[in-house]
Design a protein around this motif. Structure first.
Motif, PDB file in Angstrom:
ATOM      1  N   TYR A 144     -48.023   7.032 -39.247  1.00 16.77           N
ATOM      2  CA  TYR A 144     -48.445   6.014 -40.217  1.00 16.77           C
ATOM      3  C   TYR A 144     -49.563   6.594 -41.074  1.00 16.77           C
ATOM      4  CZ  TYR A 144     -48.989   1.166 -41.871  1.00 16.77           C
ATOM      5  OH  TYR A 144     -49.029   0.029 -42.620  1.00 16.77           O
ATOM      6  N   TYR A 200     -45.851   1.306 -55.045  1.00 20.06           N
ATOM      7  CA  TYR A 200     -44.524   0.927 -54.538  1.00 20.06           C
ATOM      8  C   TYR A 200     -43.369   1.527 -55.346  1.00 20.06           C
ATOM      9  CZ  TYR A 200     -47.191  -2.751 -52.126  1.00 20.06           C
ATOM     10  OH  TYR A 200     -48.080  -3.443 -51.373  1.00 20.06           O
ATOM     11  N   ALA A 243     -43.828  -4.316 -49.442  1.00 17.08           N
ATOM     12  CA  ALA A 243     -44.666  -4.082 -48.260  1.00 17.08           C
ATOM     13  C   ALA A 243     -45.323  -5.403 -47.936  1.00 17.08           C
ATOM     14  CB  ALA A 243     -45.718  -3.004 -48.522  1.00 17.08           C
ATOM     15  N   ALA A 282     -48.395  -6.370 -48.167  1.00 19.78           N
ATOM     16  CA  ALA A 282     -49.309  -6.868 -49.193  1.00 19.78           C
ATOM     17  C   ALA A 282     -48.534  -7.466 -50.367  1.00 19.78           C
ATOM     18  CB  ALA A 282     -50.213  -5.737 -49.692  1.00 19.78           C
ATOM     19  N   THR A 309     -55.956  -7.167 -46.860  1.00 15.74           N
ATOM     20  CA  THR A 309     -54.960  -7.483 -47.889  1.00 15.74           C
ATOM     21  C   THR A 309     -54.960  -8.973 -48.231  1.00 15.74           C
ATOM     22  OG1 THR A 309     -53.317  -7.600 -46.125  1.00 15.74           O
ATOM     23  CG2 THR A 309     -53.367  -5.589 -47.440  1.00 15.74           C
ATOM     24  N   ASN A 310     -55.386  -9.832 -47.303  1.00 20.71           N
ATOM     25  CA  ASN A 310     -55.355 -11.272 -47.576  1.00 20.71           C
ATOM     26  C   ASN A 310     -56.295 -11.629 -48.725  1.00 20.71           C
ATOM     27  OD1 ASN A 310     -54.659 -12.724 -44.237  1.00 20.71           O
ATOM     28  ND2 ASN A 310     -53.556 -11.201 -45.423  1.00 20.71           N
ATOM     29  N   THR A 363     -53.176 -15.466 -39.928  1.00 20.06           N
ATOM     30  CA  THR A 363     -52.380 -14.551 -39.120  1.00 20.06           C
ATOM     31  C   THR A 363     -52.371 -15.153 -37.723  1.00 20.06           C
ATOM     32  OG1 THR A 363     -53.387 -12.802 -40.432  1.00 20.06           O
ATOM     33  CG2 THR A 363     -52.122 -12.120 -38.516  1.00 20.06           C
ATOM     34  N   THR A 411     -55.702 -11.399 -36.045  1.00 19.36           N
ATOM     35  CA  THR A 411     -56.041  -9.983 -35.847  1.00 19.36           C
ATOM     36  C   THR A 411     -57.042  -9.804 -34.722  1.00 19.36           C
ATOM     37  OG1 THR A 411     -57.670 -10.190 -37.582  1.00 19.36           O
ATOM     38  CG2 THR A 411     -55.531  -9.301 -38.204  1.00 19.36           C
ATOM     39  N   ALA A 436     -47.724 -10.027 -40.166  1.00 22.93           N
ATOM     40  CA  ALA A 436     -47.913  -8.680 -39.631  1.00 22.93           C
ATOM     41  C   ALA A 436     -47.815  -8.686 -38.109  1.00 22.93           C
ATOM     42  CB  ALA A 436     -49.255  -8.121 -40.079  1.00 22.93           C
TER      43      ALA A 436
HETATM   44  C1  LIG Z   1     -52.567  -8.346 -40.472  1.00 22.70           C
HETATM   45  C2  LIG Z   1     -52.000  -7.568 -41.592  1.00 22.70           C
HETATM   46  N1  LIG Z   1     -51.709  -8.170 -42.744  1.00 22.70           N
HETATM   47  C3  LIG Z   1     -51.214  -7.514 -43.787  1.00 22.70           C
HETATM   48  C4  LIG Z   1     -50.970  -6.165 -43.719  1.00 22.70           C
HETATM   49  C5  LIG Z   1     -50.480  -5.491 -44.935  1.00 22.70           C
HETATM   50  O1  LIG Z   1     -49.186  -5.034 -44.818  1.00 22.70           O
HETATM   51  P1  LIG Z   1     -48.736  -3.759 -45.649  1.00 22.70           P
HETATM   52  O2  LIG Z   1     -49.535  -2.632 -45.158  1.00 22.70           O
HETATM   53  O3  LIG Z   1     -47.297  -3.611 -45.355  1.00 22.70           O
HETATM   54  O4  LIG Z   1     -48.971  -4.024 -47.077  1.00 22.70           O
HETATM   55  C6  LIG Z   1     -51.237  -5.494 -42.523  1.00 22.70           C
HETATM   56  C7  LIG Z   1     -50.954  -4.065 -42.308  1.00 22.70           C
HETATM   57  O5  LIG Z   1     -51.248  -3.123 -42.813  1.00 22.70           O
HETATM   58  C8  LIG Z   1     -51.775  -6.204 -41.441  1.00 22.70           C
HETATM   59  O6  LIG Z   1     -52.049  -5.576 -40.304  1.00 22.70           O
END
Ligand SMILES: Cc1ncc(COP(=O)(O)O)c(C=O)c1O
Ligand SMILES: Cc1ncc(COP(=O)(O)O)c(C=O)c1O
Lengths: 462, 489, 462, 489
Positions: free
Chosen positions: A94, A130, B136, B138, B172-173, B214, B218, B245
């Motif tokens: 990763y 992306y 993804a 996000a 990302t939130n 979430t 987390t 996630a």
């Molecule tokens: C709790 C959580 N939310 C959102 C994300 C974002 O997902 P991504 O990395 O696919 O954009 C992640 C992971 O990286 C995450 O662990």
């Protein structure tokens, strides 16, 4: 149990250590009322049966000869590219958070960044976004941050830009109040007319987007456009096809040399042509490069070269303070997971081709498209739409509706191009075609023959 | 003895002017005279000039410098680093699938897979509709918040621009909320890791667009009061967003739709085990309840009788639109589809069961070894947090030191320093595909490291010792930016 | 230059160092009269074009549904098998002469040897021979060395043994004066009759070969045959299908327990069913196991576990004094390069399947063949030839010539089995069919339907 | 710091009773009641019981414990360890090729490749016919000698059972002669590495079946007097066998057929770069002159008009027969075909040219560094021999020590102690696909090792230092035989 290594004995011993009676106990904090019933899903399938199902589905989809481009291009992908990209150490790792245990990925990204800088003529690159379309949206948002002199959030989008890119920019950047304005193209030449920009001279505009080659495959007059933008303190966002950069002027060289340097300010685009298969549209990757002065405004991960405690060179993620995991709501973007594996493929692709190989790919594609246009426009009822110099796409005008023609070609195993009628009704019966180095004479011949035939049948039926 | 390969030169350093892997070149070398001179490139780009063998050897050697699931236990919390079945890749790379142009005639075989994937994800999440296009997590979040905004706007409820986010939320939130033009209100968690209900009540109001949650959070625990949270937010006129996630923890046990969520994104690259690829690609499919159906991002696979077709702006005029040039990370979605079919009904539920079993077992063993769990009174979900704050006080070691030392023991480190609100934390997610023996070996390493903390803390501070490089100077990396190789002038 | 990394500058500097004017000078020791002219070969082809040519050729060969076995069996091959086997570190390494830099290959071979011993019930295994047929030839030669009590070099080969194996044994071992004698089979049962052996009782015979299951798919009475051989001081060479050993008695257990141990003395066979694709007949691999007492007579490489100078366990090639590079004309065989990569695949295959999985594969194949025979022998003019219990092959007897039937089936995309008419004219219109776990109900149904149809058409035409 | 991965447990040690990779199992689990009890297995075999992840991780980690062409310079003399193009593998593994049953209808696409390969090999060797069926070099030798025997026997020349073999010959040569029931006469080489003509004259006679020669010989030099050798043997009624293991040295420069050879085997896995696979598979295609055509091993691909078909015993009733169950290592032959097409006419000749350039360059550089070439007056062919006899005398180091120490420097060792007649020798074959820089790095390592010989010979004696294991105890391996893992009773 598929992919579960636990034996009955393991389970007992683990539950004992946990002090639980059953695995289900581990979910006892979930309110009973919320607990899910049985899932309505198909039962498990073994790899053998599933492989057969998928092979049948894949074969049903066939392998027609493809003359569609429009943002996704069929190129030869050297065998080493995916043989190495799918090695478990790349495929199943990763984001290189633990730099010391991820030097492979990190060094590769550093090499990738270097290559993208070289191709685009810029100073810094991120580790991917992306895809091309969303990269443009990010570039627009970045331009707002980077162009300190502009408050308007106005972005000029030529109509010769890939229309989907326009849609994606709207969807992604529209929520932050960016305003996208359309700039028309010269109907004869097929490229953005400087005239169409002049009304904006002297106004507060944040950025001008220039796609080179544009959606029609035509070459824009990038110098002229860039100079106009810079004279008006407008940033230039270049959207480019990376393969084309082997033969086209790098965005970093666009326009006149000024004190502030010259060339585009942000360069982005779709990385797919660099070793990524068409694969129904993804995963691909977006790339973005810029000048050093804007690096802190750039979205996405960046790898830097540094040293370890013993002074040996090594690589790590850097400038993370721009990113969501540190800066949260003030981050340059919300992007986290990017398109690392595709960057791996692209880096290997570029290494194998080098400048000379890419140049050959570009020139061969250009030549094939020229051949194709010559052959197809010799068919009665078909002509080329535009006069501007081209890269490897072209718009053809038919004397009758495009969809039935494409359908008839598809029956013969030929994907004849993209119908532009909906996207550009003003062009009439317009068809966007593309031929890359993968098209042999025999392919072009059979397309021309099939088209002649189809057009004649259509004419006879009409 | 190290586990990894020593230094490898840059690919540029391996090159020489004129060296070419010609086998990969197209046969003809036409000129480019059609390109007007002023649009032509004058100086070729400084790309590597290597032989095919050099490229193969270089990148093969680089690959060996990585830890990965295929080579190491990789308990990176919140990232769900579980086995990526090889079949997912082999089948997704069937030559016909790879050859499909996204704008060609609708490929019924491929689309059947996508349609069934939408259906399966819908069933698993308890939602009413799914779009696979976000690329993804996000971007899935983005789609979710954009749909929430579109919903309020469509009702002419224009003032709803605030997104509530618990402190523990993934970065990302809040970043997503901002990208959607919303402002972010952070609320605290209580001592058990649950949302602070009083703070939530205080936070909601007429400006509330929604909340991003979430669950399990987390912090590695299931939000007890989820029903209450849902009620409060809904009553205030907001919608609930589920950050999926952590879906791995609850597959088949509880469904976000049933918990009251209006929209969810799923990290297919986590729960559904598509590759992480050294940083990506992912796929952030979104699911929605009935209220948000009209806003789903396009394209979606629809079905007219026996025929699959793409639903576009024509079918969903209120859609938040397109988030990618074509249809998102199609190949990632295909891998997720294959994964789900391999596991099937029973297998999906087992994912959560054994993820929870592994996490709870590991937590208990580490606690027994003297490590402090951040939420000792709670069940672990599929992951849990260890805080090293007392070790930090007593021996001066940091979570970073322990992480680096774990590399020497042949384990990828857990996530460190996230969530930010737990000091010196390790977020540990073993996943269901690891065997008890590997968890035991990990515990033994942690116990050994604990002993080192007490007796040779300097060993930890200087770790790692067996990687291709020692600890890297991140400060220098950020100050003396060296972001691209440049040819010697 | 394809795969040549030398630049013009490199060449100059290297020639200078050598003291030669040109590369051609390096060949100046070759008499001028012998120097070759220009080769009449096709010009170089790029990977892209060649890929296209081969894809077309491959697709032209199609993918019929296959019911042929006869020594090469279609089984499901788990995706990890070749994903890992083709990793460069396995694929592009050679014989592990430098043990310390080849522990990966060496440990894998040690694991392979262990698995083959477990499957066959023997004590030692070599690291592979070329294929099943040549392994039998080597086993015959080995038997001559191992059976100190025999001077005859006579080997008994049942007629129920794969006829190609007989041919190969002749071709390879015949030059050393081995004499192969045929032992007939029971026409009703389809297995070797003990009666047919009795004439040899008390004679000087070196070895008896027993194939289990035999070429007809029938099970031999291995205990009886082994006991007879051992009573007559004849060594037993077992030829076995490794998949069948998941359900069939291991050769190491054949016959009665005696002081000298019990079971076959040498076991060999074709390893292909263990994860190796059909691929037109190769590369496959031959395996061989034996008792410890005969290890020094065994051909082929052998890996042993030992320790390093610090006492850590490690692996290396051992007992090399048996081999050609040491013993030269006195070696146990001339074999040098073996089939290492296929052993890699087989080891991964066996690890993934384990005893339980192999048992399932064997049982499913057995069941599928039973289904197939039931369905096909219900077709008018078709009946099963033999009464003995079967593994996963069966001989069918048709009431008319086989080749036209097979051709008609092939037209419908079905490979209906192997025509035995030439090999066993005494059986009449005999057809050898096989169904493994890869055959679904739909396949068996469509074979049965097609056969009924074809037979009817043939009858009508006759 | 080591280049390779540390110890990995045995796969058996990773297993546990009841653990299964069920995804790989067939869906149904029927019984086996049809099997009579006395023929059924009572106790299941002791195979590993691991999860799919465990298997993937184990074998991936094992792979990392290997040196290979894809990761290291591998100048193993006589083995031609050059780049194996990835395309050869990808194309040979096209799913349709892999699915072909060898006894199915004659596959025209595949057979076209085989036919063209036969033709190309014929052209390159100057022979009249080719059979692709031998499965490695040694089996090609076998076919060759068997054809020579068949030839004499067909002429009723029954006494010709002696094969002459120069001392320097590869072990497979005498071993093959013996396997064919011939006796072996070894003859010496002269000081320049050529066959001792006087000895040859003395050796030939009415019992002479033929001579087996490698040219360039395993001494790395071209046999000057090949025309004379050919005349002597032919005049004596014998035939000439060419061991083509070293064909890489002369591709397109001189053809064995033109040198007077009657039969040749080619190691396709060497010259034509199919994989070496950790020991194999190979392919040992044989080519013959007109006299031996009738004896070629079957099957061969023939052509009737536009249709390819297998030639069998019916077409070649005098054939030495079948050497394999089907048609030899078909997939290896396919890879060789792909390789030859990629290189084409010019590329084939370049192979020899650059193999020679690299070998001669490396020899000169090593000589300049003080190493002694075994045949200093001769051109190197594609390989050459360094003898460490004076180093052995002066410093007590052996060729083995140097070989092991090279591993520490990141190079696979050259072939050691072969050919047997040169003391303390290293047979070095760089191959044409290695870059000058890599040769230079190898020289630098040799120079550094030379320095170590003088100053710290104990370091060499104890080498390697950086591999997963130190030097292994081969004596113990042969004495205390441990050839298979056994489950604890
Ligand atoms: C709790 C959580 N939310 C959102 C994300 C974002 O997902 P991504 O990395 O696919 O954009 C992640 C992971 O990286 C995450 O662990
Ligand atoms: C000179 C020579 N002859 C014959 C052989 C035997 O070839 P193979 O190993 O393919 O059987 C070899 C290689 O190993 C060799 O180097």
């Amino acid at each position: 149990m598929a992919f579960i290594p636990h034996t009955a004995d393991d389970i007992d011993r683990m539950l004992e250590r946990i002090g639980a009676q059953s695995i289900d106990d581990l979910f006892d904090e979930i309110p009973a009322a919320l607990r899910a019933g049985a899932l309505k899903l198909p039962p498990a399938m073994g790899e053998m049966e599933l492989g057969r199902l998928l092979t049948e589905r894949a074969q049903g989809d066939g392998r027609p000869v493809n003359f569609i481009g429009a943002g996704a291009y069929e190129h030869h992908i050297p065998a080493p590219v995916w043989a190495i990209t799918t090695r478990g150490e790349f495929y199943s790792a990763y984001t290189p958070y633990q730099a010391e245990a991820s030097q492979g990925t990190l060094q590769l990204i550093y090499e990738y960044q270097s290559m993208m800088c070289a191709l685009t003529g810029m100073e810094v690159s991120n580790a991917s976004l992306y895809d091309g379309a969303s990269a443009l949206a990010e570039a627009c948002l970045m331009a707002v941050r980077a162009n300190r002199g502009s408050n308007s959030r106005r972005i000029l989008l030529p109509r010769s830009l890939n229309p989907t890119y326009r849609q994606v920019a709207h969807a992604i950047a529209g929520n932050q109040g960016l305003v996208f304005e359309s700039v028309d193209f010269d109907r004869a030449a097929g490229r953005t007319a400087l005239q169409a920009l002049l009304p904006y001279s002297g106004q507060d505009v944040t950025a001008l987007v220039i796609q080179q080659p544009n959606f029609f495959g035509c070459l824009e007059e990038v110098d002229e456009l860039t100079d106009w933008a810079h004279q008006n303190k407008i940033l230039v966002i270049a959207v480019v096809n990376p393969i084309s950069l082997a033969v086209l002027k790098a965005p970093g060289q666009w326009g006149a040399r000024t004190e502030a340097g010259h060339g585009a300010d942000i360069v982005c685009g779709e990385g797919q042509p660099l070793g990524v298969p068409l694969a129904s549209g993804g995963p691909y990757f977006g790339f973005m490069t810029t000048r050093m002065q804007y690096v802190r405004q750039m979205p996405g991960r960046i790898v830097g070269r540094t040293v370890d405690t013993e002074g040996r060179p090594g690589f790590s993620l850097t400038l993370q303070a721009r990113e969501q995991h540190i800066r949260r709501s003030k981050a340059t973007s919300n992007i986290c997971t990017n398109q690392g594996l595709l960057v791996t493929a692209a880096t290997i692709y570029m290494s194998l081709l080098g400048a000379a190989g890419l140049q050959r790919v570009a020139a061969a594609s250009l030549q094939r498209t020229a051949d194709l246009v010559a052959r197809l426009s010799a068919v009665a009822g078909v002509k080329a739409a535009f006069t501007a110099a081209r890269f490897h796409e072209a718009v053809l005008l038919l004397d009758r509706p495009v969809p039935p023609v494409l359908n008839a070609l598809a029956q013969r195993g030929i994907l004849g191009g993209l119908d532009l009628t909906d996207r550009y009704p003003e062009l009439g019966h317009a068809l966007l075609v593309c031929a890359t180095e993968t098209k042999l004479d025999v392919d072009i011949d059979s397309y021309a023959a099939a088209l002649a035939d189809v057009m004649q049948v259509a004419r006879a039926a009409a | 003895m190290t586990e990894l390969q020593a230094r490898e030169p840059l690919i540029f350093e391996l090159g020489k002017p004129g060296r070419q892997a010609v086998t990969q070149f197209p046969p003809h070398a036409p000129g480019t005279a059609e390109i007007p001179a002023h649009l032509r490139r004058a100086v070729p780009p400084a790309l590597p000039e290597v032989s095919e063998l050099q490229a193969v050897r270089h990148f093969t050697r680089l690959s060996q410098m990585n830890f990965s699931i295929d080579t190491h236990f990789y308990p990176l919390g919140s990232c769900t680093m579980k086995y990526n079945p090889k079949a997912c890749n082999s089948f997704a790379m069937l030559p016909e699938f790879l050859a499909l142009h996204p704008l060609g005639p609708e490929p019924q075989g491929f689309m059947a897979c996508m349609y069934e994937l939408q259906e399966m994800l819908q069933e698993i999440t308890g939602m009413q509709g799914v779009s696979l296009t976000p690329m993804a997590g996000a971007q899935g979040e983005f789609a979710g918040v954009a749909m929430i905004r579109a919903y309020h706007q469509a009702r002419n409820d224009m003032g709803r621009t605030e997104i509530i986010v618990p402190q523990a939320a993934h970065g990302t939130n809040p970043a997503t909320a901002a990208m959607c033009g919303c402002s972010v209100k952070e609320i605290p968690c209580d001592a058990n890791g649950d949302v602070d209900i009083a703070a939530l009540r205080a936070a909601v109001g007429p400006a509330t667009a929604g909340i991003m949650l979430t669950n399990p959070s987390t912090l590695g625990v299931f939000e007890h009061k989820i029903a209450e949270v849902a009620r409060i937010v809904h009553e205030a006129g907001g919608l609930l967003y589920y950050d999926g996630a952590n879906l791995n923890a609850i597959l088949g046990k509880v469904r976000p739709g049933d918990m009251g969520f209006d929209v969810i994104h799923m990290n297919l690259h986590k729960t559904f085990s598509t590759p992480h690829g050294g940083g990506g690609p992912g796929s952030g499919a979104v699911g929605v309840g009935a209220r948000l159906l009209p806003y789903l991002p396009i394209p979606i696979v629809g079905r007219d009788g026996a025929r699959y077709r793409w639903l576009t702006e024509r079918d969903l005029p209120q859609s938040i639109g397109r988030l990618s040039g074509f249809m998102g990370n199609a190949g990632v979605n295909l891998r997720a589809y294959i994964y789900m079919r391999l596991l099937g009904r029973e297998g999906m539920v087992r994912v959560a069961e054994f993820a929870a079993l592994n996490a709870n077992y590991l937590m208990k063993r580490l606690q027994a070894a003297g490590f402090e769990a951040a939420y000792p009174k709670r069940r672990a979900s599929h992951e849990f947090i260890v805080t090293l704050k007392s070790e930090n006080r007593l021996y001066g070691v940091t979570a970073m030191d322990v992480a680096k030392r774990l590399l020497d023991y042949g384990f990828h480190a857990p996530t460190t320093y996230f969530p930010l609100l737990v000091p010196e934390c390790l977020l540990i997610e073993p996943t269901e595909t690891e065997a008890k023996e590997d968890l035991d070996r990990f515990c033994e390493a942690m116990i050994a490291i604990r002993r080192e903390m007490q007796h040779e803390p300097e060993k930890l501070a200087a770790a790692p010792h067996t990687m291709p490089v020692r600890r890297l100077n991140d400060v220098r990396a950020a100050k003396q930016l060296d972001l691209a190789w440049k040819p010697a002038a």
